[in-house]
Structures are given as C-alpha cells and as structure tokens.
Design a protein around this motif. Structure first.
Motif, PDB file in Angstrom:
ATOM      1  N   ASP A 287       0.826  -1.217   0.000  1.00 45.76           N
ATOM      2  CA  ASP A 287       0.000   0.000   0.000  1.00 45.76           C
ATOM      3  C   ASP A 287       0.861   1.267   0.000  1.00 45.76           C
ATOM      4  N   LEU A 288       2.002   1.215   0.687  1.00 49.31           N
ATOM      5  CA  LEU A 288       2.884   2.381   0.699  1.00 49.31           C
ATOM      6  C   LEU A 288       3.431   2.657  -0.700  1.00 49.31           C
ATOM      7  N   LYS A 289       3.743   1.606  -1.400  1.00 44.60           N
ATOM      8  CA  LYS A 289       4.275   1.775  -2.755  1.00 44.60           C
ATOM      9  C   LYS A 289       3.182   2.162  -3.754  1.00 44.60           C
ATOM     10  N   LYS A 290       1.968   1.688  -3.495  1.00 43.22           N
ATOM     11  CA  LYS A 290       0.861   1.954  -4.428  1.00 43.22           C
ATOM     12  C   LYS A 290       0.272   3.347  -4.219  1.00 43.22           C
ATOM     13  N   PHE A 291       0.108   3.741  -2.962  1.00 44.85           N
ATOM     14  CA  PHE A 291      -0.602   4.991  -2.672  1.00 44.85           C
ATOM     15  C   PHE A 291       0.304   6.103  -2.124  1.00 44.85           C
ATOM     16  N   GLY A 292       1.495   5.766  -1.700  1.00 47.77           N
ATOM     17  CA  GLY A 292       2.388   6.767  -1.139  1.00 47.77           C
ATOM     18  C   GLY A 292       3.470   7.182  -2.115  1.00 47.77           C
ATOM     19  N   THR A 293       4.526   7.829  -1.598  1.00 48.43           N
ATOM     20  CA  THR A 293       5.656   8.263  -2.419  1.00 48.43           C
ATOM     21  C   THR A 293       6.928   7.602  -1.907  1.00 48.43           C
ATOM     22  N   GLN A 294       7.910   7.516  -2.785  1.00 49.63           N
ATOM     23  CA  GLN A 294       9.178   6.902  -2.408  1.00 49.63           C
ATOM     24  C   GLN A 294       9.874   7.697  -1.305  1.00 49.63           C
ATOM     25  N   GLU A 295       9.710   9.040  -1.349  1.00 50.92           N
ATOM     26  CA  GLU A 295      10.356   9.902  -0.349  1.00 50.92           C
ATOM     27  C   GLU A 295       9.799   9.647   1.057  1.00 50.92           C
ATOM     28  N   ASP A 296       8.536   9.270   1.130  1.00 50.53           N
ATOM     29  CA  ASP A 296       7.903   9.066   2.442  1.00 50.53           C
ATOM     30  C   ASP A 296       7.941   7.624   2.916  1.00 50.53           C
ATOM     31  N   PHE A 297       8.520   6.726   2.119  1.00 52.02           N
ATOM     32  CA  PHE A 297       8.444   5.297   2.428  1.00 52.02           C
ATOM     33  C   PHE A 297       9.029   4.973   3.797  1.00 52.02           C
ATOM     34  N   LEU A 298      10.234   5.474   4.082  1.00 48.29           N
ATOM     35  CA  LEU A 298      10.882   5.133   5.350  1.00 48.29           C
ATOM     36  C   LEU A 298      10.137   5.734   6.550  1.00 48.29           C
ATOM     37  N   THR A 299       9.616   6.958   6.396  1.00 47.62           N
ATOM     38  CA  THR A 299       8.862   7.554   7.510  1.00 47.62           C
ATOM     39  C   THR A 299       7.605   6.747   7.804  1.00 47.62           C
ATOM     40  N   LYS A 300       6.947   6.262   6.744  1.00 46.16           N
ATOM     41  CA  LYS A 300       5.728   5.462   6.935  1.00 46.16           C
ATOM     42  C   LYS A 300       6.059   4.111   7.578  1.00 46.16           C
ATOM     43  N   ILE A 301       7.170   3.510   7.182  1.00 45.25           N
ATOM     44  CA  ILE A 301       7.577   2.233   7.773  1.00 45.25           C
ATOM     45  C   ILE A 301       7.867   2.408   9.260  1.00 45.25           C
ATOM     46  N   LEU A 302       8.553   3.506   9.594  1.00 42.94           N
ATOM     47  CA  LEU A 302       8.816   3.773  11.009  1.00 42.94           C
ATOM     48  C   LEU A 302       7.510   3.995  11.775  1.00 42.94           C
ATOM     49  N   GLN A 303       6.553   4.664  11.140  1.00 43.64           N
ATOM     50  CA  GLN A 303       5.255   4.867  11.791  1.00 43.64           C
ATOM     51  C   GLN A 303       4.559   3.540  12.047  1.00 43.64           C
ATOM     52  N   PHE A 304       4.696   2.580  11.123  1.00 44.96           N
ATOM     53  CA  PHE A 304       4.102   1.259  11.327  1.00 44.96           C
ATOM     54  C   PHE A 304       4.702   0.586  12.558  1.00 44.96           C
ATOM     55  N   PHE A 305       6.032   0.560  12.645  1.00 52.78           N
ATOM     56  CA  PHE A 305       6.674  -0.086  13.792  1.00 52.78           C
ATOM     57  C   PHE A 305       6.390   0.682  15.087  1.00 52.78           C
ATOM     58  N   ASN A 306       6.203   1.985  14.978  1.00 51.24           N
ATOM     59  CA  ASN A 306       5.840   2.785  16.145  1.00 51.24           C
ATOM     60  C   ASN A 306       4.437   2.423  16.638  1.00 51.24           C
ATOM     61  N   LYS A 307       3.510   2.188  15.711  1.00 44.29           N
ATOM     62  CA  LYS A 307       2.126   1.888  16.079  1.00 44.29           C
ATOM     63  C   LYS A 307       1.966   0.493  16.677  1.00 44.29           C
ATOM     64  N   ILE A 308       2.867  -0.436  16.327  1.00 44.84           N
ATOM     65  CA  ILE A 308       2.788  -1.757  16.960  1.00 44.84           C
ATOM     66  C   ILE A 308       3.699  -1.804  18.197  1.00 44.84           C
ATOM     67  N   HIS A 309       4.241  -0.623  18.558  1.00 47.95           N
ATOM     68  CA  HIS A 309       5.001  -0.422  19.794  1.00 47.95           C
ATOM     69  C   HIS A 309       6.309  -1.204  19.829  1.00 47.95           C
ATOM     70  N   TRP A 310       6.952  -1.337  18.646  1.00 47.17           N
ATOM     71  CA  TRP A 310       8.292  -1.920  18.593  1.00 47.17           C
ATOM     72  C   TRP A 310       9.355  -0.838  18.773  1.00 47.17           C
ATOM     73  N   ILE A 311       9.050   0.364  18.315  1.00 46.34           N
ATOM     74  CA  ILE A 311       9.994   1.465  18.429  1.00 46.34           C
ATOM     75  C   ILE A 311       9.276   2.690  18.986  1.00 46.34           C
ATOM     76  N   ARG A 312      10.063   3.684  19.412  1.00 41.71           N
ATOM     77  CA  ARG A 312       9.510   4.979  19.793  1.00 41.71           C
ATOM     78  C   ARG A 312      10.235   6.044  18.981  1.00 41.71           C
ATOM     79  N   ILE A 313       9.512   6.722  18.132  1.00 39.90           N
ATOM     80  CA  ILE A 313      10.113   7.702  17.227  1.00 39.90           C
ATOM     81  C   ILE A 313      10.580   8.920  18.017  1.00 39.90           C
ATOM     82  N   GLU A 314      11.838   9.309  17.781  1.00 35.38           N
ATOM     83  CA  GLU A 314      12.403  10.508  18.395  1.00 35.38           C
ATOM     84  C   GLU A 314      12.278  11.701  17.463  1.00 35.38           C
ATOM     85  N   SER A 315      12.525  11.472  16.178  1.00 35.17           N
ATOM     86  CA  SER A 315      12.374  12.524  15.160  1.00 35.17           C
ATOM     87  C   SER A 315      12.016  11.864  13.849  1.00 35.17           C
TER      88      SER A 315
END
Length: 357
Positions: A287-315
């Motif tokens: 879905d990220l590749k279909k509906f998003g942009t390549q520039e935002d791919f890594l930020t969206k992936i980090l948001q996914f791991f943040n939402k399942i509480h594997w990481i805590r985003i600092e910036s």
C-alpha cells in the motif's frame, strides 16, 4: 356529511365521552401546567375550552386529508427546532457501518460539550425542581421525536417517587431499529442522565431485540442550579461505563478489545512466526508503494513499527528512533526489525538512538 357552515358555532351543545381515569388526569395536568406557564393562552383557559380547541383542529386536519396515524408522526416544533442544528439526514446503512467501529468508544465530553451543555440547559429549563408533572410532559415531547424517527420504535419513562426521604428512581425503556445506532443512542442517554444528575444503577440490553432498560436514581446534582461541570462529567463517565465496560465488550468482536489495547504503550504486537511478520509487512509495504511516495516510504515504515510499539520515534524528520526495551530483549523480534529496515536504509546507532540513512 353535514358541512360546518350550516351549523352554529355557539358553544351550547354537549358531548359526553368515557375516558380512563389516567387519561382524564393526564389531560387535566397538561391543561393546568400550560395555563400556569402561559396564562394568556385562551386554549388552556379551561379543560372544556381545551377539548373544544383540540377537536375542532383535529376535524380541520381530517378535512385536509390527514388520518389518525399521522398524529404518531407529528414532532413537537420546539423540540424539532432545538435538535435541528445538531442533526442531519444520513443514509442509515452507511451510518450503521461507520458507527460500528465506534461501538465501545467512550462518550467524549470534550468533543460533545457544546451539545451536552445546550441539551442539559434546555431540559432543566422545561421542568422546575421536583416538578415531575413538567418532567413527564417534557418526556412525552421528546418521545414524539424518537417515535417518528427511523432509528427507534418507542421509549417509555416511569418515575417512582421516594417515600420517607428515599431517593427518586426512574426507569427508561428504549427500543431501537438499527443495531449500532441503537447502541450509540444508549451511550447518549446514559451521558445525558449523567449531565442532568441521575445515576445509572442497572442497565439491561438485548442485542437481538434492540431493547434497553436503564434503572436510575437521583443524585444531589439533579436539582442543583450550579453547573458543577466536573461532578457532572464524572457521573457521565460512570453512566456510560454501564454500556461499554469490558464485561460486555468481551462478548463482542475481537477488534473492540484490540482498539483499546492499541492505546497502551506498555503493550506491543508479537508475531507468532516469521511468516506472520512477512505477511503483514508485505501488506503494509504494497500500500505504501501503491498509494504513497518513495520519499515518504521510510517515515511510513517507522510509523508502522511505532504503532505496533516496537519502536519509539524521536524525530520522524531525521528518521531517529529508539527500540522499545522489550523488543531489545527479544533477539528474534529485534532481528526481524533490523533485517527488514536494512533492506531499505543504512542503520547507525549512537547510545540508544538509531537512525536511518
């Protein structure tokens, strides 16, 4: 049929009818209350005048093609005018679908404060302290609105006056037509009772018949003139908890419990196998590749791991994050995270902060 123009308008004829004592008392109470509140209105000068006005107007409506069944669909104008700014026409199946996900969401005082305060003030304005004749009349006016809607069939309020300084109790029964809308209305009634100052002490609900019953008892807030917002808000939350507590939620679909668990940062998603992890990360990735942009791919992936509480985003802007402690202690899950991110970026670490480049 004899036309009225051939008959005299002089009020000399008498008509004897038989009615129940309850109806007689109801009419008497209605006329007395209205005569007290609007003494210059000639329609409420006496019970006889009221009868004459009602019958004459009803016959005029029949002459225009109205039927007895139409009276069940008549909505009080003042009630209609009050609710009009807060309501809208919606497609019921669509709104049913939307409200399903909201089923066990708490009734937000902050989000609905304008409506709740307006409604509470409007209700309190129409009945004087400890005047239950006024309250019954007001309820009948509100009942007419719900009786004419597409979301309910009927509602009934019984007020039980306490003896020997016992608190006043009440019973509200409400029957709906739509599963999710009926449940939302149950939450709404519980909230309104809390704002008025009535505590819900029992709640019976049938998901099959769309039936609910509230057992209520007065609190010191019921006839208190002051707003005391915090106390009313606390009672509102207590009342709504009768509707959306975990005892009821656990009999429902899993998603309602999971929605609540997702808000607790002390919990995290753990995949039962590597295949389960790959399955879900691929769904997100596609879905990220279909509906998003390549520039935002890594930020969206980090948001996914943040939402399942594997990481805590600092910036998010700088792609900085910490790995949650429990994931750090779990070599298998941490390796899944590192291996996946390494496919798309170079990972560097300084103390407990990770970054992607």
């Amino acid at each position: 049929m004899t036309k009225k123009k051939y008959l005299s308008n002089k009020k000399t004829a008498q008509q004897t009818i038989s009615i129940s004592p309850a109806l007689k008392e109801w009419i008497k109470r209605y006329v007395n209350v209205n005569h007290r509140d609007i003494p210059n209105d000639k329609r409420f000068k006496s019970i006889s005048t009221f009868y004459n006005y009602v019958m004459e107007d009803v016959m005029e409506l029949f002459k225009k093609g109205k039927t007895l069944d139409d009276f069940k669909r008549v909505e009080d104008k003042e009630v209609k005018d009050f609710f009009e700014p807060f309501t809208f026409n919606a497609i019921i199946p669509l709104y049913e679908m939307i409200s399903e996900s909201n089923r066990y969401t708490p009734f937000s005082f902050e989000f609905t404060i304008r409506f709740l305060l307006h409604y509470t003030n409007w209700l309190r304005k129409h009945f004087k302290p400890e005047n239950f004749e006024d309250l019954n009349l007001l309820f009948e006016r509100i009942r007419t609105r719900y009786g004419t809607s597409n979301v309910s069939t009927d509602m009934r309020l019984d007020i039980i006056l306490g003896e020997n300084n016992q608190p006043i109790r009440g019973i509200l029964e409400f029957i709906g037509k739509q599963r999710n809308l009926h449940f939302e209305n149950c939450k709404y009634f519980a909230a309104i009772f809390g704002m008025l100052g009535a505590r819900v002490i029992d709640f019976i609900y049938s998901p099959v018949d769309y039936y609910c019953r509230f057992d209520l008892v007065e609190t010191e807030l019921l006839f208190k003139k002051e707003l005391v917002k915090k106390e009313r808000q606390k009672l509102l939350k207590e009342n709504v908890n009768y509707i959306i507590n975990y005892n009821r939620m656990l009999d429902e679909k899993d998603k309602y419990l999971w929605m609540n668990l997702a808000e607790d940062n002390e919990l995290f998603i753990s995949f039962k196998s590597t295949n389960a992890f790959i399955k879900w990360i691929k769904i997100i990735e596609e879905d990220l590749k279909k509906f998003g942009t390549q520039e935002d791919f890594l930020t969206k992936i980090l948001q996914f791991f943040n939402k399942i509480h594997w990481i805590r985003i600092e910036s998010l802007k700088d792609l900085l994050f910490r790995i949650e402690q429990q994931i750090e202690k779990n070599p298998e899950q941490k390796q899944l995270l590192i291996d996946y991110l390494s496919q798309y970026a170079e990972i560097s670490q300084k103390d407990t902060i990770y970054s992607l480049k």
